[in-house]
Scaffold this motif. Structure first.
Motif, PDB file in Angstrom:
ATOM      1  N   GLY A  22       0.772  -1.232   0.000  1.00 46.74           N
ATOM      2  CA  GLY A  22       0.000   0.000   0.000  1.00 46.74           C
ATOM      3  C   GLY A  22       0.804   1.284   0.000  1.00 46.74           C
ATOM      4  O   GLY A  22       0.243   2.362  -0.097  1.00 46.74           O
ATOM      5  N   TYR A  26       3.375  10.181  -2.342  1.00 45.32           N
ATOM      6  CA  TYR A  26       2.382  11.169  -1.925  1.00 45.32           C
ATOM      7  C   TYR A  26       1.966  12.025  -3.111  1.00 45.32           C
ATOM      8  O   TYR A  26       0.797  12.302  -3.316  1.00 45.32           O
ATOM      9  CB  TYR A  26       2.945  12.039  -0.796  1.00 45.32           C
ATOM     10  CG  TYR A  26       1.908  12.924  -0.166  1.00 45.32           C
ATOM     11  CD1 TYR A  26       1.039  12.402   0.788  1.00 45.32           C
ATOM     12  CD2 TYR A  26       1.772  14.259  -0.527  1.00 45.32           C
ATOM     13  CE1 TYR A  26       0.063  13.196   1.367  1.00 45.32           C
ATOM     14  CE2 TYR A  26       0.806  15.049   0.045  1.00 45.32           C
ATOM     15  CZ  TYR A  26      -0.045  14.524   0.991  1.00 45.32           C
ATOM     16  OH  TYR A  26      -1.016  15.305   1.547  1.00 45.32           O
ATOM     17  N   ARG A  41       2.879   7.859   0.924  1.00 42.32           N
ATOM     18  CA  ARG A  41       1.616   7.690   1.647  1.00 42.32           C
ATOM     19  C   ARG A  41       1.607   6.303   2.277  1.00 42.32           C
ATOM     20  O   ARG A  41       2.043   5.334   1.677  1.00 42.32           O
ATOM     21  CB  ARG A  41       0.429   7.756   0.691  1.00 42.32           C
ATOM     22  CG  ARG A  41       0.213   9.090   0.067  1.00 42.32           C
ATOM     23  CD  ARG A  41      -0.969   8.993  -0.916  1.00 42.32           C
ATOM     24  NE  ARG A  41      -1.091  10.202  -1.663  1.00 42.32           N
ATOM     25  CZ  ARG A  41      -1.857  11.233  -1.322  1.00 42.32           C
ATOM     26  NH1 ARG A  41      -2.569  11.172  -0.212  1.00 42.32           N
ATOM     27  NH2 ARG A  41      -1.911  12.312  -2.065  1.00 42.32           N
ATOM     28  N   PRO A  43      -0.921   3.379   3.811  1.00 42.19           N
ATOM     29  CA  PRO A  43      -2.331   3.015   3.663  1.00 42.19           C
ATOM     30  C   PRO A  43      -3.162   3.505   4.849  1.00 42.19           C
ATOM     31  O   PRO A  43      -2.637   3.693   5.955  1.00 42.19           O
ATOM     32  CB  PRO A  43      -2.321   1.490   3.618  1.00 42.19           C
ATOM     33  CG  PRO A  43      -0.921   1.098   3.362  1.00 42.19           C
ATOM     34  CD  PRO A  43      -0.044   2.219   3.807  1.00 42.19           C
ATOM     35  N   ASP A  44      -4.445   3.698   4.618  1.00 45.83           N
ATOM     36  CA  ASP A  44      -5.341   4.182   5.674  1.00 45.83           C
ATOM     37  C   ASP A  44      -5.299   3.329   6.930  1.00 45.83           C
ATOM     38  O   ASP A  44      -5.428   3.841   8.035  1.00 45.83           O
ATOM     39  CB  ASP A  44      -6.780   4.261   5.161  1.00 45.83           C
ATOM     40  CG  ASP A  44      -6.963   5.379   4.143  1.00 45.83           C
ATOM     41  OD1 ASP A  44      -6.138   6.318   4.127  1.00 45.83           O
ATOM     42  OD2 ASP A  44      -7.931   5.300   3.363  1.00 45.83           O
ATOM     43  N   ASP A  45      -5.102   2.033   6.756  1.00 40.55           N
ATOM     44  CA  ASP A  45      -5.066   1.145   7.915  1.00 40.55           C
ATOM     45  C   ASP A  45      -3.647   0.961   8.458  1.00 40.55           C
ATOM     46  O   ASP A  45      -3.422   0.136   9.328  1.00 40.55           O
ATOM     47  CB  ASP A  45      -5.689  -0.208   7.590  1.00 40.55           C
ATOM     48  CG  ASP A  45      -4.931  -0.950   6.494  1.00 40.55           C
ATOM     49  OD1 ASP A  45      -4.083  -0.335   5.816  1.00 40.55           O
ATOM     50  OD2 ASP A  45      -5.198  -2.151   6.315  1.00 40.55           O
ATOM     51  N   ASP A  47       0.211   2.537  10.001  1.00 40.15           N
ATOM     52  CA  ASP A  47       0.718   3.472  11.001  1.00 40.15           C
ATOM     53  C   ASP A  47       2.130   3.870  10.573  1.00 40.15           C
ATOM     54  O   ASP A  47       3.044   3.046  10.610  1.00 40.15           O
ATOM     55  CB  ASP A  47       0.731   2.803  12.367  1.00 40.15           C
ATOM     56  CG  ASP A  47       1.234   3.702  13.481  1.00 40.15           C
ATOM     57  OD1 ASP A  47       1.878   4.736  13.199  1.00 40.15           O
ATOM     58  OD2 ASP A  47       1.002   3.369  14.654  1.00 40.15           O
TER      59      ASP A  47
END
Length: 63
Positions: A22, A26, A41, A43-45, A47
């Protein structure tokens, strides 16, 4: 020197994508990205702090 930065940026962007998981640049379009700094970036999930900590643990000699 500019060509060297552009080459390193291209390699970093390609490497992040090749790693999978993921990570992605950016700035989505390479033509819009600065050649002296490559941001990624998470991934949303994911850290980002955890990712950096794991990278430093895996290779503590690298800043």
């Amino acid at each position: 020197m500019t060509a060297r930065h552009a080459s390193a940026a291209e390699a970093t962007r390609a490497g992040a994508l090749a790693l999978g998981g993921g990570l992605e640049p950016y700035v989505r379009e390479a033509r819009d990205a600065a050649p002296v700094a490559t941001t990624l970036r998470v991934p949303d999930d994911g850290d980002a702090s955890e990712l950096v900590a794991k990278a430093l643990t895996a290779n503590p000699g690298r800043p």
